[in-house]
Design a protein around this motif. Sequence first.
Motif, PDB file in Angstrom:
ATOM      1  N   TRP A  40      38.825  18.276  77.749  1.00 32.09           N
ATOM      2  CA  TRP A  40      37.878  18.495  76.644  1.00 32.09           C
ATOM      3  C   TRP A  40      36.438  18.570  77.161  1.00 32.09           C
ATOM      4  O   TRP A  40      35.629  19.335  76.647  1.00 32.09           O
ATOM      5  CB  TRP A  40      38.008  17.395  75.585  1.00 32.09           C
ATOM      6  N   LEU A  41      36.109  17.810  78.156  1.00 32.20           N
ATOM      7  CA  LEU A  41      34.762  17.893  78.754  1.00 32.20           C
ATOM      8  C   LEU A  41      34.538  19.268  79.351  1.00 32.20           C
ATOM      9  O   LEU A  41      33.496  19.893  79.151  1.00 32.20           O
ATOM     10  CB  LEU A  41      34.564  16.815  79.819  1.00 32.20           C
ATOM     11  N   ALA A  42      35.531  19.787  80.069  1.00 33.37           N
ATOM     12  CA  ALA A  42      35.415  21.113  80.687  1.00 33.37           C
ATOM     13  C   ALA A  42      35.332  22.189  79.620  1.00 33.37           C
ATOM     14  O   ALA A  42      34.502  23.129  79.712  1.00 33.37           O
ATOM     15  CB  ALA A  42      36.597  21.372  81.619  1.00 33.37           C
ATOM     16  N   LEU A  43      36.137  22.083  78.547  1.00 29.84           N
ATOM     17  CA  LEU A  43      36.068  23.055  77.455  1.00 29.84           C
ATOM     18  C   LEU A  43      34.710  23.009  76.745  1.00 29.84           C
ATOM     19  O   LEU A  43      34.096  24.049  76.464  1.00 29.84           O
ATOM     20  CB  LEU A  43      37.211  22.818  76.447  1.00 29.84           C
ATOM     21  N   ALA A  44      34.243  21.818  76.459  1.00 29.34           N
ATOM     22  CA  ALA A  44      32.935  21.682  75.777  1.00 29.34           C
ATOM     23  C   ALA A  44      31.808  22.203  76.677  1.00 29.34           C
ATOM     24  O   ALA A  44      30.894  22.906  76.220  1.00 29.34           O
ATOM     25  CB  ALA A  44      32.691  20.228  75.395  1.00 29.34           C
ATOM     26  N   LEU A  47      32.086  26.038  76.759  1.00 26.53           N
ATOM     27  CA  LEU A  47      31.592  26.628  75.511  1.00 26.53           C
ATOM     28  C   LEU A  47      30.065  26.524  75.426  1.00 26.53           C
ATOM     29  O   LEU A  47      29.391  27.495  75.064  1.00 26.53           O
ATOM     30  CB  LEU A  47      32.252  25.940  74.306  1.00 26.53           C
ATOM     31  N   LEU A  48      29.546  25.368  75.771  1.00 26.84           N
ATOM     32  CA  LEU A  48      28.086  25.175  75.760  1.00 26.84           C
ATOM     33  C   LEU A  48      27.415  26.112  76.764  1.00 26.84           C
ATOM     34  O   LEU A  48      26.384  26.726  76.461  1.00 26.84           O
ATOM     35  CB  LEU A  48      27.739  23.710  76.056  1.00 26.84           C
ATOM     36  N   TYR A  49      28.000  26.253  77.953  1.00 27.69           N
ATOM     37  CA  TYR A  49      27.450  27.154  78.962  1.00 27.69           C
ATOM     38  C   TYR A  49      27.485  28.595  78.461  1.00 27.69           C
ATOM     39  O   TYR A  49      26.531  29.350  78.621  1.00 27.69           O
ATOM     40  CB  TYR A  49      28.218  27.016  80.281  1.00 27.69           C
ATOM     41  N   TYR A  50      28.608  28.990  77.863  1.00 25.10           N
ATOM     42  CA  TYR A  50      28.742  30.355  77.333  1.00 25.10           C
ATOM     43  C   TYR A  50      27.684  30.606  76.252  1.00 25.10           C
ATOM     44  O   TYR A  50      27.011  31.642  76.258  1.00 25.10           O
ATOM     45  CB  TYR A  50      30.154  30.560  76.779  1.00 25.10           C
ATOM     46  N   LEU A  51      27.534  29.664  75.297  1.00 22.46           N
ATOM     47  CA  LEU A  51      26.535  29.819  74.239  1.00 22.46           C
ATOM     48  C   LEU A  51      25.110  29.873  74.815  1.00 22.46           C
ATOM     49  O   LEU A  51      24.276  30.670  74.379  1.00 22.46           O
ATOM     50  CB  LEU A  51      26.650  28.685  73.209  1.00 22.46           C
ATOM     51  N   MET A  52      24.835  29.031  75.765  1.00 22.64           N
ATOM     52  CA  MET A  52      23.503  29.007  76.389  1.00 22.64           C
ATOM     53  C   MET A  52      23.239  30.318  77.136  1.00 22.64           C
ATOM     54  O   MET A  52      22.155  30.888  77.032  1.00 22.64           O
ATOM     55  CB  MET A  52      23.352  27.819  77.353  1.00 22.64           C
ATOM     56  N   SER A  53      24.228  30.799  77.899  1.00 23.79           N
ATOM     57  CA  SER A  53      24.001  32.008  78.706  1.00 23.79           C
ATOM     58  C   SER A  53      23.971  33.269  77.862  1.00 23.79           C
ATOM     59  O   SER A  53      23.320  34.248  78.222  1.00 23.79           O
ATOM     60  CB  SER A  53      25.068  32.119  79.794  1.00 23.79           C
ATOM     61  N   ARG A  54      24.710  33.306  76.735  1.00 25.50           N
ATOM     62  CA  ARG A  54      24.780  34.513  75.912  1.00 25.50           C
ATOM     63  C   ARG A  54      23.805  34.501  74.733  1.00 25.50           C
ATOM     64  O   ARG A  54      23.412  35.553  74.264  1.00 25.50           O
ATOM     65  CB  ARG A  54      26.204  34.689  75.357  1.00 25.50           C
ATOM     66  N   VAL A  55      23.403  33.331  74.255  1.00 21.44           N
ATOM     67  CA  VAL A  55      22.565  33.278  73.050  1.00 21.44           C
ATOM     68  C   VAL A  55      21.180  32.679  73.352  1.00 21.44           C
ATOM     69  O   VAL A  55      20.150  33.333  73.166  1.00 21.44           O
ATOM     70  CB  VAL A  55      23.270  32.464  71.922  1.00 21.44           C
ATOM     71  N   ALA A  56      21.153  31.452  73.791  1.00 25.99           N
ATOM     72  CA  ALA A  56      19.880  30.734  73.927  1.00 25.99           C
ATOM     73  C   ALA A  56      19.042  31.272  75.085  1.00 25.99           C
ATOM     74  O   ALA A  56      17.841  31.521  74.922  1.00 25.99           O
ATOM     75  CB  ALA A  56      20.135  29.239  74.095  1.00 25.99           C
ATOM     76  N   ILE A  57      19.607  31.425  76.251  1.00 23.79           N
ATOM     77  CA  ILE A  57      18.858  31.871  77.430  1.00 23.79           C
ATOM     78  C   ILE A  57      18.283  33.269  77.207  1.00 23.79           C
ATOM     79  O   ILE A  57      17.104  33.494  77.513  1.00 23.79           O
ATOM     80  CB  ILE A  57      19.742  31.812  78.702  1.00 23.79           C
ATOM     81  N   PRO A  58      19.052  34.258  76.677  1.00 21.76           N
ATOM     82  CA  PRO A  58      18.437  35.568  76.438  1.00 21.76           C
ATOM     83  C   PRO A  58      17.276  35.495  75.435  1.00 21.76           C
ATOM     84  O   PRO A  58      16.266  36.174  75.600  1.00 21.76           O
ATOM     85  CB  PRO A  58      19.583  36.421  75.893  1.00 21.76           C
TER      86      PRO A  58
END
Length: 187
Positions: A40-44, A47-58
């Motif tokens: 669950w830590l790896a999944l969270a 998911l957080l990394y994906y959201l950060m790299s695709r949404v927040a960082i851009p």
Amino acid sequence: MAQPKSPAGLQEGLIQEPASEHGGGFPPFQTSTFAAQILWLALAFGLLYYLMSRVAIPRITAILHERQSRLSSDLDEAARMKSDADAARDAYETSLKQAQDKAKGIAQSTRDQLAAEAEARRKTLEADLATKLAASEEQIRSRTASAMGNVREVAADAATAIVERLIGQTPDRAAVEAAYDRAQTVH
């Protein structure tokens, strides 16, 4: 006999822990659930990394890029305005210098014109004064000659009166005038 329970769950001075459904101990440190927690830590984290790299960082990158471009354009605008201000200052200083030079030229020409007018008036006044002085000197000479002529008559009359009083006879007028002329040439 049963003793009454206290609200905090005290019975005869001992603390009783409520029964736990998980068993005993802190759940993250239980080895039986460690693999699931890691999953669950790896999944969270994924998911957080994906959201950060695709949404927040851009979005943050776009905001920083927009801010940088706005700062760059503002700095360019400030540099352009500074150069415009420098050009306006230079034009102002040039026109001020020209105005000062023109004012100095006008002042100098006015000074020269006034000096020439004053010189012309001075020469006119000097000529008038010289004419008046010559006329006054001529008038003084004529009055002096007239007065000296009168002095001769007065002196001759006075000498005649003195001689007449001293000797009792009136002397000859021609003899008195001749004596006066002789006395005049001595002095």
